[in-house]
Design an enzyme around this catalytic site. Structure first.
Site, PDB file in Angstrom:
ATOM      1  N   LYS A   9     -13.669 -49.178  24.787  1.00  2.44           N
ATOM      2  CA  LYS A   9     -13.242 -48.349  23.670  1.00  2.44           C
ATOM      3  C   LYS A   9     -13.061 -46.892  24.112  1.00  2.44           C
ATOM      4  CE  LYS A   9     -15.889 -51.186  20.460  1.00  2.44           C
ATOM      5  NZ  LYS A   9     -16.816 -51.083  19.320  1.00  2.44           N
ATOM      6  N   TYR A  49      -9.743 -55.396  13.216  1.00  3.37           N
ATOM      7  CA  TYR A  49     -11.014 -55.214  12.498  1.00  3.37           C
ATOM      8  C   TYR A  49     -10.933 -55.647  11.035  1.00  3.37           C
ATOM      9  CZ  TYR A  49     -13.308 -52.767  16.382  1.00  3.37           C
ATOM     10  OH  TYR A  49     -13.912 -52.467  17.585  1.00  3.37           O
ATOM     11  N   ASN A 112     -20.201 -47.562  20.826  1.00  4.53           N
ATOM     12  CA  ASN A 112     -20.937 -48.559  21.616  1.00  4.53           C
ATOM     13  C   ASN A 112     -20.102 -49.090  22.786  1.00  4.53           C
ATOM     14  OD1 ASN A 112     -19.166 -50.105  20.164  1.00  4.53           O
ATOM     15  ND2 ASN A 112     -20.680 -51.547  19.403  1.00  4.53           N
ATOM     16  N   HIS A 115     -16.015 -53.693  23.149  1.00  5.73           N
ATOM     17  CA  HIS A 115     -15.911 -54.801  22.187  1.00  5.73           C
ATOM     18  C   HIS A 115     -15.679 -56.075  22.979  1.00  5.73           C
ATOM     19  CE1 HIS A 115     -14.570 -57.271  18.798  1.00  5.73           C
ATOM     20  NE2 HIS A 115     -13.667 -57.728  19.652  1.00  5.73           N
ATOM     21  N   GLU A 126      -7.861 -62.519  18.202  1.00  8.00           N
ATOM     22  CA  GLU A 126      -7.781 -61.135  18.685  1.00  8.00           C
ATOM     23  C   GLU A 126      -6.772 -60.912  19.820  1.00  8.00           C
ATOM     24  OE1 GLU A 126     -11.820 -60.367  19.824  1.00  8.00           O
ATOM     25  OE2 GLU A 126     -12.495 -60.073  17.745  1.00  8.00           O
TER      26      GLU A 126
HETATM   27  P1  CMP Z   1     -17.475 -54.026  17.756  1.00  9.65           P
HETATM   28  O1  CMP Z   1     -18.147 -55.048  18.594  1.00  9.65           O
HETATM   29  O2  CMP Z   1     -16.168 -53.504  18.204  1.00  9.65           O
HETATM   30  O3  CMP Z   1     -17.304 -54.612  16.271  1.00  9.65           O
HETATM   31  C1  CMP Z   1     -17.245 -53.798  15.142  1.00  9.65           C
HETATM   32  C2  CMP Z   1     -17.593 -52.380  15.435  1.00  9.65           C
HETATM   33  O4  CMP Z   1     -17.987 -51.634  14.305  1.00  9.65           O
HETATM   34  C3  CMP Z   1     -18.812 -52.319  16.337  1.00  9.65           C
HETATM   35  O5  CMP Z   1     -18.490 -52.779  17.622  1.00  9.65           O
HETATM   36  C4  CMP Z   1     -19.205 -50.851  16.197  1.00  9.65           C
HETATM   37  O6  CMP Z   1     -18.369 -50.005  16.972  1.00  9.65           O
HETATM   38  C5  CMP Z   1     -18.906 -50.628  14.723  1.00  9.65           C
HETATM   39  N1  CMP Z   1     -20.088 -50.769  13.867  1.00  9.65           N
HETATM   40  C6  CMP Z   1     -20.803 -51.883  13.621  1.00  9.65           C
HETATM   41  N2  CMP Z   1     -21.800 -51.632  12.762  1.00  9.65           N
HETATM   42  C7  CMP Z   1     -21.712 -50.331  12.447  1.00  9.65           C
HETATM   43  C8  CMP Z   1     -22.445 -49.459  11.605  1.00  9.65           C
HETATM   44  N3  CMP Z   1     -23.490 -49.894  10.889  1.00  9.65           N
HETATM   45  N4  CMP Z   1     -22.071 -48.177  11.519  1.00  9.65           N
HETATM   46  C9  CMP Z   1     -21.009 -47.719  12.223  1.00  9.65           C
HETATM   47  N5  CMP Z   1     -20.244 -48.506  13.048  1.00  9.65           N
HETATM   48  C10 CMP Z   1     -20.606 -49.779  13.162  1.00  9.65           C
END
Ligand code: CMP
Length: 147
Positions: A9, A49, A112, A115, A126
């Site tokens: 990301k 998403y 984070n 993905h 996806e």
């Molecule tokens: P990802 O695995 O890409 O899937 C959904 C994304 O939403 C996740 O990683 C995070 O980047 C984001 N995400 C998930 N939970 C939260 C949360 N509680 N608050 C903010 N972002 C979130």
């Protein structure tokens, strides 16, 4: 062999972690069968998403994933979906186990770094958002019997 989609990301790219992350997948023995750097559009983000559309963090998530380029790849290997999810660690970097990508490199639930598809069905949904079929390669490294 199973395939999975991985996105490094915007935070992973901007923190210069592309090589660190790809190196972990290579060392595990996963095969990179597709890879590109791209700018995610709002349309792509809302498709990718869509499952999170009703979540309170959805708008921030779309803003974040479209904020600057990402690196998308398809990895292939035995149990690739589960193996890659294990290497990534828990979604929340502050809770992810040490030794995992998020556990070592992130301390944040939104930023984070990475993905990864959570099931073969998610992969099937996806990957066409990011790759055409002629961008996915079939080849042998020659070390498959050693992995
Ligand atoms: P990802 O695995 O890409 O899937 C959904 C994304 O939403 C996740 O990683 C995070 O980047 C984001 N995400 C998930 N939970 C939260 C949360 N509680 N608050 C903010 N972002 C979130």
């Amino acid at each position: 062999m199973e395939k999975t989609l991985v996105l490094i990301k915007p935070d992973g790219v901007r923190r210069r972690l592309i090589g660190e992350i790809i190196g972990r997948f290579e060392r595990k023995g996963l095969k990179i069968v597709a890879m590109k750097m791209l700018q995610v559009s709002h349309e792509m983000a809302s498709h990718h998403y869509s499952i999170h559309r009703d979540k309170p963090f959805y708008d921030d998530l779309v803003q974040y994933i479209t904020s600057s380029p990402i690196v998308a790849m398809i990895l292939e290997g035995k149990s690739a979906v589960a193996v890659v999810r294990g290497l990534c660690g828990a979604t929340d970097g502050s809770k992810a186990a040490p030794g995992t990508i998020r556990g070592d490199l992130s301390n944040n639930i939104q930023y984070n770094i990475i993905h990864a598809s959570d099931s073969p069905e998610s992969f099937a949904y996806e990957y066409p958002i990011f790759f055409k079929s002629d961008e996915i390669f079939e080849f042998d490294y020659g070390d498959e019997n050693l992995i």
